[in-house]
Design a protein around this motif. Structure first.
Motif, short mmCIF file in Angstrom:
data_model
loop_
_atom_site.label_atom_id
_atom_site.label_comp_id
_atom_site.label_asym_id
_atom_site.label_seq_id
_atom_site.Cartn_x
_atom_site.Cartn_y
_atom_site.Cartn_z
N ALA A 21 26.81 40.75 5.30
CA ALA A 21 27.25 40.38 6.51
C ALA A 21 28.69 40.40 6.97
N GLN A 22 29.52 40.10 5.88
CA GLN A 22 30.82 40.51 5.96
C GLN A 22 31.16 41.81 6.22
N TRP A 63 25.53 37.44 2.13
CA TRP A 63 26.75 37.23 2.72
C TRP A 63 27.98 38.24 2.69
N GLN A 64 27.87 39.05 1.67
CA GLN A 64 28.66 40.10 1.55
C GLN A 64 28.32 41.21 2.57
N ALA A 77 24.55 31.02 3.99
CA ALA A 77 24.88 29.63 4.12
C ALA A 77 23.99 28.68 3.85
N LEU A 92 30.51 42.60 9.90
CA LEU A 92 31.65 42.13 10.73
C LEU A 92 32.97 42.93 10.65
N THR A 133 22.90 40.45 11.43
CA THR A 133 24.07 39.85 11.08
C THR A 133 24.18 38.33 10.92
N ALA A 134 23.61 37.48 12.06
CA ALA A 134 23.30 36.18 12.18
C ALA A 134 22.24 35.98 11.19
N GLU A 154 21.88 36.98 8.26
CA GLU A 154 22.27 36.99 7.04
C GLU A 154 23.44 36.02 6.82
N ILE A 155 24.20 35.58 7.82
CA ILE A 155 25.23 34.59 7.51
C ILE A 155 24.29 33.21 7.57
N VAL A 156 23.75 33.15 8.43
CA VAL A 156 23.03 31.50 8.36
C VAL A 156 22.04 31.44 7.13
#
Length: 157
Positions: free
Chosen positions: A50-51, A47-48, A91, A54, A83-84, A86-88
């Protein structure tokens, strides 16, 4: 005199008993608590990551073009894809919802990072992979939306 002669036999037995007591206590830690901690720990890493991607997208594109330099895939495609993922993946792991799919996605990201980007960081990647393999092989645990959904839909089937 040797050390064993100085130490009474009852002390040795009490040390062994204490050691066994610690092992018994460790054996009582619920697997679901370990699964929850592992899910959250590895989800935070991705998450970090990916952030930070972004937060400065132009820098991210430059990193993918010059430093990460993945073969067979353009940086313009690799950056949003990574990035997608990592986010998905993060989560799904955090929520424990389709956690095995999230773990599999992040295992793929980890493999790409290990093979193509930072092969020298294998110790860190092995730690991530270990936690992800725990979730992939054993599931998200009782403290998860997967378990809640399974309990609800399992009764209806």
């Amino acid at each position: 005199m040797t050390m064993t002669q100085d130490m009474p036999a009852s002390s040795g037995r009490s040390l062994i008993a204490a050691y066994r007591g610690v092992l018994n206590l460790a054996g009582r830690v619920p697997l679901s608590l370990i699964q929850l901690a592992g899910r959250i720990a590895v989800a935070l890493v991705f998450w970090q990551s990916a952030q930070s991607k972004l937060a400065s997208w132009p820098v991210t594109l430059q990193l993918f073009a010059f430093e990460y330099n993945l073969p067979l895939i353009s940086p313009a495609i690799a950056a949003p894809l990574a990035t997608a993922a990592e986010i998905v993946g993060a989560a799904l792991l955090f929520l424990g919802l389709f956690a095995r799919i999230g773990a599999l996605v992040l295992l793929g990201v980890t493999a790409v990072i290990q093979i193509f980007v930072f092969p020298g960081h294998w110790g860190e990647h092995l730690m991530w992979a270990s936690l992800l393999l725990l979730v992939f092989s054993r599931g998200a645990g009782v403290i998860s939306l997967d378990h809640l959904a399974d309990s609800y839909f399992g009764r209806r089937a």
